[in-house]
Scaffold this active site. Structure first.
Site, mmCIF file in Angstrom:
data_model
loop_
_atom_site.group_PDB
_atom_site.id
_atom_site.type_symbol
_atom_site.label_atom_id
_atom_site.label_comp_id
_atom_site.label_asym_id
_atom_site.label_seq_id
_atom_site.Cartn_x
_atom_site.Cartn_y
_atom_site.Cartn_z
ATOM 1 N N GLY A 173 -49.608 -52.597 -45.239
ATOM 2 C CA GLY A 173 -49.384 -52.208 -44.238
ATOM 3 C C GLY A 173 -49.165 -50.951 -43.553
ATOM 4 N N ASP A 176 -44.279 -52.486 -41.458
ATOM 5 C CA ASP A 176 -45.474 -52.454 -40.360
ATOM 6 C C ASP A 176 -45.139 -53.417 -39.080
ATOM 7 O OD1 ASP A 176 -46.455 -54.539 -41.692
ATOM 8 O OD2 ASP A 176 -48.693 -54.044 -42.385
ATOM 9 N N ASP A 221 -43.640 -60.263 -38.063
ATOM 10 C CA ASP A 221 -44.400 -61.324 -37.217
ATOM 11 C C ASP A 221 -42.777 -63.423 -37.430
ATOM 12 O OD1 ASP A 221 -45.974 -63.314 -36.408
ATOM 13 O OD2 ASP A 221 -47.047 -63.667 -37.745
ATOM 14 N N GLY A 269 -41.317 -63.015 -40.269
ATOM 15 C CA GLY A 269 -40.059 -62.897 -40.432
ATOM 16 C C GLY A 269 -39.566 -63.380 -42.513
ATOM 17 N N THR A 294 -41.717 -63.085 -44.722
ATOM 18 C CA THR A 294 -42.414 -62.311 -45.537
ATOM 19 C C THR A 294 -40.487 -60.943 -46.041
ATOM 20 O OG1 THR A 294 -44.438 -61.944 -45.132
ATOM 21 C CG2 THR A 294 -43.800 -60.078 -46.671
ATOM 22 N N LEU A 295 -40.180 -60.380 -44.545
ATOM 23 C CA LEU A 295 -38.977 -59.404 -45.190
ATOM 24 C C LEU A 295 -37.375 -60.413 -45.665
ATOM 25 C CD1 LEU A 295 -38.293 -56.394 -44.717
ATOM 26 C CD2 LEU A 295 -40.264 -57.584 -43.168
ATOM 27 N N LYS A 337 -43.088 -58.674 -33.273
ATOM 28 C CA LYS A 337 -43.978 -59.564 -32.723
ATOM 29 C C LYS A 337 -42.694 -60.761 -32.289
ATOM 30 C CE LYS A 337 -48.070 -61.888 -34.388
ATOM 31 N NZ LYS A 337 -49.392 -61.507 -34.523
ATOM 32 N N ASP A 371 -54.348 -54.986 -40.700
ATOM 33 C CA ASP A 371 -56.052 -54.981 -41.589
ATOM 34 C C ASP A 371 -56.181 -56.225 -40.915
ATOM 35 O OD1 ASP A 371 -54.479 -56.229 -42.989
ATOM 36 O OD2 ASP A 371 -56.141 -56.420 -44.289
ATOM 37 N N ARG A 413 -57.748 -50.614 -40.952
ATOM 38 C CA ARG A 413 -56.785 -49.878 -41.264
ATOM 39 C C ARG A 413 -56.954 -48.264 -41.045
ATOM 40 N NH1 ARG A 413 -53.704 -53.325 -44.533
ATOM 41 N NH2 ARG A 413 -54.940 -54.631 -46.622
HETATM 42 P P1 5GP Z 1 -43.898 -62.696 -41.542
HETATM 43 O O1 5GP Z 1 -44.621 -63.784 -40.817
HETATM 44 O O2 5GP Z 1 -43.642 -62.818 -42.971
HETATM 45 O O3 5GP Z 1 -43.220 -61.864 -40.848
HETATM 46 O O4 5GP Z 1 -45.535 -61.528 -41.399
HETATM 47 C C1 5GP Z 1 -45.668 -61.473 -42.948
HETATM 48 C C2 5GP Z 1 -46.992 -60.114 -43.039
HETATM 49 O O5 5GP Z 1 -48.454 -60.257 -42.108
HETATM 50 C C3 5GP Z 1 -46.335 -58.795 -42.161
HETATM 51 O O6 5GP Z 1 -45.963 -57.891 -42.985
HETATM 52 C C4 5GP Z 1 -48.484 -58.594 -42.118
HETATM 53 O O7 5GP Z 1 -48.738 -58.200 -43.305
HETATM 54 C C5 5GP Z 1 -48.769 -59.057 -41.516
HETATM 55 N N1 5GP Z 1 -49.129 -60.143 -40.422
HETATM 56 C C6 5GP Z 1 -48.777 -60.368 -39.408
HETATM 57 N N2 5GP Z 1 -48.568 -60.283 -38.014
HETATM 58 C C7 5GP Z 1 -49.661 -59.573 -38.689
HETATM 59 C C8 5GP Z 1 -50.588 -58.877 -37.171
HETATM 60 O O8 5GP Z 1 -50.529 -58.934 -35.638
HETATM 61 N N3 5GP Z 1 -51.272 -57.909 -37.922
HETATM 62 C C9 5GP Z 1 -51.963 -57.770 -39.149
HETATM 63 N N4 5GP Z 1 -53.066 -57.187 -39.609
HETATM 64 N N5 5GP Z 1 -51.096 -57.952 -39.729
HETATM 65 C C10 5GP Z 1 -50.468 -58.840 -39.369
#
Ligand code: 5GP
Length: 167
Positions: free
Chosen positions: A38, A93, A96, A98, A100-101, A124, A152, A158
């Protein structure tokens, strides 16, 4: 498709962040780590807005779950780079939940980098489950699923130069 953040707004913000990073990391051994897929477009533009010498590496993280919901289980693929003693800036990118990070930052911090910070284009925060400090952040966005500028849904959108919400 509804535009949430225009291409011009993104470009303007990246110039500001690039200037800030160039100032903060002057004289360091700066390494950007682009989290695939992303953030490849964001990283490419950010690099050209950073005026100090730096290098880039790529990390592919797959989080298990559906395409729109993070499960928190993360797999970092083939990442053999040693970041010990480097000034590491992870480029993401969107943050959300958090989850993954959190996993990626822990993995990198185990290698004892000189410093470890995070730069995310989008925040977010409404769906955050863990506390992740965003050292550099482009835009806070509402709790909607966004696409474009590298982001995506099922590998589509993308290429869009703006951030949008699919109708
Ligand atoms: P996390 O929930 O672990 O913080 O987010 C993991 C991944 O989910 C992000 O790096 C991204 O690839 C994907 N993601 C989260 N929110 C969105 C969104 O609103 N749109 C898209 N396209 N991907 C998202």
């Amino acid at each position: 498709m509804q535009t949430l953040i225009s291409a011009d707004q993104i470009a303007e913000k990246i110039n500001v962040i690039g200037e800030q990073i160039s100032h903060d990391y002057e004289g360091t051994d700066l390494l950007l780590i682009c989290v695939l897929k992303g953030s490849f477009i964001f990283t490419a533009d950010l690099m050209r807005a950073i005026t100090i010498p730096h290098t880039v590496e790529f990390l592919k993280a797959s989080s298990y779950g559906s395409s729109t919901v993070s499960s928190g289980e993360v797999d970092i693929q083939d990442f053999t780079l040693n970041v010990s003693d480097r000034a590491v800036l992870v480029v993401e990118d969107i943050v959300d939940t958090g989850l993954t990070l959190q996993y990626i930052m822990k993995h990198l911090s185990n290698q004892k980098p000189a410093s470890l910070r995070l730069c995310s284009l989008l925040d977010k925060s409404a769906s955050r489950q863990v506390d992740i400090p965003l050292d550099y952040c482009g835009f806070s966005i509402p709790d909607a699923f966004v696409v474009g500028y590298g982001l995506d849904v099922d590998e589509k959108y993308r290429h869009l130069p703006f951030i949008g919400i699919v109708d």
